[in-house]
Write an enzyme that holds these catalytic residues in place. Structure first.
Site, mmCIF file in Angstrom:
data_model
loop_
_atom_site.group_PDB
_atom_site.id
_atom_site.type_symbol
_atom_site.label_atom_id
_atom_site.label_comp_id
_atom_site.label_asym_id
_atom_site.label_seq_id
_atom_site.Cartn_x
_atom_site.Cartn_y
_atom_site.Cartn_z
ATOM 1 C CG ASP A 101 2.420 -5.278 2.391
ATOM 2 O OD1 ASP A 101 3.645 -5.410 2.460
ATOM 3 O OD2 ASP A 101 1.824 -4.197 2.599
ATOM 4 C CG ASN A 110 -0.225 -0.091 2.510
ATOM 5 O OD1 ASN A 110 0.604 0.771 2.821
ATOM 6 N ND2 ASN A 110 -0.488 -1.135 3.286
HETATM 7 N N1 AR6 Z 1 2.022 -15.633 -1.940
HETATM 8 C C1 AR6 Z 1 1.461 -15.361 -3.135
HETATM 9 N N2 AR6 Z 1 0.263 -14.758 -3.283
HETATM 10 C C2 AR6 Z 1 -0.391 -14.395 -2.160
HETATM 11 C C3 AR6 Z 1 0.133 -14.623 -0.857
HETATM 12 C C4 AR6 Z 1 1.393 -15.279 -0.766
HETATM 13 N N3 AR6 Z 1 1.989 -15.527 0.408
HETATM 14 N N4 AR6 Z 1 -0.779 -14.152 0.057
HETATM 15 C C5 AR6 Z 1 -1.808 -13.647 -0.643
HETATM 16 N N5 AR6 Z 1 -1.598 -13.807 -1.973
HETATM 17 P P1 AR6 Z 1 -3.534 -8.872 -1.522
HETATM 18 P P2 AR6 Z 1 -3.930 -6.342 -3.033
HETATM 19 C C6 AR6 Z 1 -2.436 -13.394 -3.123
HETATM 20 O O1 AR6 Z 1 -4.791 -8.629 -0.777
HETATM 21 O O2 AR6 Z 1 -5.263 -6.793 -3.522
HETATM 22 C C7 AR6 Z 1 -2.376 -5.486 1.838
HETATM 23 O O3 AR6 Z 1 -2.929 -5.307 3.103
HETATM 24 C C8 AR6 Z 1 -3.915 -13.186 -2.879
HETATM 25 O O4 AR6 Z 1 -4.605 -14.429 -2.950
HETATM 26 O O5 AR6 Z 1 -2.348 -9.335 -0.788
HETATM 27 O O6 AR6 Z 1 -2.981 -5.718 -4.011
HETATM 28 C C9 AR6 Z 1 -1.499 -4.317 1.403
HETATM 29 O O7 AR6 Z 1 -0.827 -3.735 2.487
HETATM 30 C C10 AR6 Z 1 -4.279 -12.270 -4.052
HETATM 31 O O8 AR6 Z 1 -4.538 -13.042 -5.226
HETATM 32 O O9 AR6 Z 1 -3.071 -7.518 -2.324
HETATM 33 C C11 AR6 Z 1 -2.492 -3.380 0.795
HETATM 34 O O10 AR6 Z 1 -3.139 -2.593 1.776
HETATM 35 C C12 AR6 Z 1 -2.998 -11.464 -4.287
HETATM 36 O O11 AR6 Z 1 -1.977 -12.112 -3.519
HETATM 37 C C13 AR6 Z 1 -3.504 -4.311 0.157
HETATM 38 O O12 AR6 Z 1 -3.441 -5.528 0.887
HETATM 39 C C14 AR6 Z 1 -3.086 -10.020 -3.870
HETATM 40 O O13 AR6 Z 1 -3.880 -9.884 -2.701
HETATM 41 C C15 AR6 Z 1 -3.161 -4.612 -1.281
HETATM 42 O O14 AR6 Z 1 -4.208 -5.351 -1.853
#
Ligand code: AR6
Length: 175
Positions: A37, A27
Site C-alpha cells: 500500500d 486497509n
Molecule cells: N510489490 C509487490 N508485493 C509487495 C510489495 C511491492 N512493492 N511490497 C510488499 N509486498 P502487506 P497485507 C508484499 O503487508 O498483509 C498496509 O499497511 C509483501 O511481501 O503489504 O494485506 C495496509 O495499509 C506481502 O507478501 O499487505 C494495511 O494496513 C504482500 O505484499 C495492511 O498493510 C502483502 O503484504 C495490509 O496488510
C-alpha cells in the site's frame, strides 16, 4: 488470443508493472499505509490519496477503483484483505472475495491485464500457503468462465512466495 498462459507468476515490485490494473492490499480507510500500500501510494503520487479520500473507505472483502496517476498501470484496484485471526472468522471467504470483487471491477473497466500482490500475507499475517491456494483457485475459477481479463499476474515480492505460487499454478494445470 495468443498462447501465453492466462495466469503468470512474477517476482518483483508491483508498482513497476505496466498492466491495465494493479491491485492494492489496502486497509479500510484507503488512506495509505505500509507494505505494498505504501509503495503504491509513493509511486502514484499525492493525487492517488486525494482520489482515495473521496471513496469513504472500503469494507473487508470489497474493492474500489481509482486511476493510477504516476504509475505505469492505468488503474489501481484497492481491496481490503482480512486480518488473520486463526481461520475461524471467515478469513478464507473474505480473502476469496477480495480476488472476486477486484476481478469484477477490472472486467467492468475493460482491463485486459491485472496484477495482484499476495493480499493479507504481510502485516495481516495470513499464512502464505493457504493464501496462495485461495488466490490461485479463486482467480482461475473466475477467468475460466470468462474471456476478461485476458491475463492475471501474481506479483510476488520474494522468490519464496513466487515458488509457492508456481507450485499452485502447476497443480492447477495438472488437475
Ligand atoms: N510489490 C509487490 N508485493 C509487495 C510489495 C511491492 N512493492 N511490497 C510488499 N509486498 P502487506 P497485507 C508484499 O503487508 O498483509 C498496509 O499497511 C509483501 O511481501 O503489504 O494485506 C495496509 O495499509 C506481502 O507478501 O499487505 C494495511 O494496513 C504482500 O505484499 C495492511 O498493510 C502483502 O503484504 C495490509 O496488510
Amino acid at each position: 488470443m495468443n498462447d501465453r498462459p492466462r495466469i503468470q507468476v512474477h517476482t518483483g515490485d508491483i508498482t513497476k508493472l505496466a498492466v491495465d490494473a494493479i491491485v492494492n492490499a489496502a486497509n479500510t480507510s484507503l488512506l495509505g499505509g505500509g507494505g505494498v500500500d505504501g509503495a503504491i501510494h509513493r509511486a502514484a503520487g499525492r493525487e492517488l490519496e486525494f482520489e482515495c479520500r473521496m471513496l469513504n473507505g472500503c469494507k473487508v472483502g470489497e474493492a474500489k477503483i481509482t486511476k493510477g496517476y504516476e504509475l505505469p498501470a492505468r488503474y489501481v484496484i484497492h481491496t481490503v484483505g482480512p486480518v488473520w485471526q486463526g481461520g475461524g472468522k471467515g478469513e478464507a471467504e473474505l480473502l476469496a472475495s477480495c480476488y472476486i470483487r477486484s476481478l469484477e471491477l477490472a472486467t467492468a473497466n475493460d482491463c485486459r491485464t491485472v496484477a495482484f500482490p499476495a493480499i493479507s500475507t504481510g502485516v495481516y499475517r495470513y499464512p502464505k500457503d493457504e493464501a496462495t491456494q485461495i488466490a490461485v483457485d479463486t482467480v482461475s475459477t473466475f477467468i475460466e468462465k470468462r474471456t476478461m481479463p485476458e491475463a492475471v499476474t501474481f506479483c510476488c515480492f520474494d522468490d519464496q512466495t513466487a515458488e509457492l505460487y508456481r507450485q499452485a499454478v502447476a497443480a492447477l494445470r495438472k488437475g
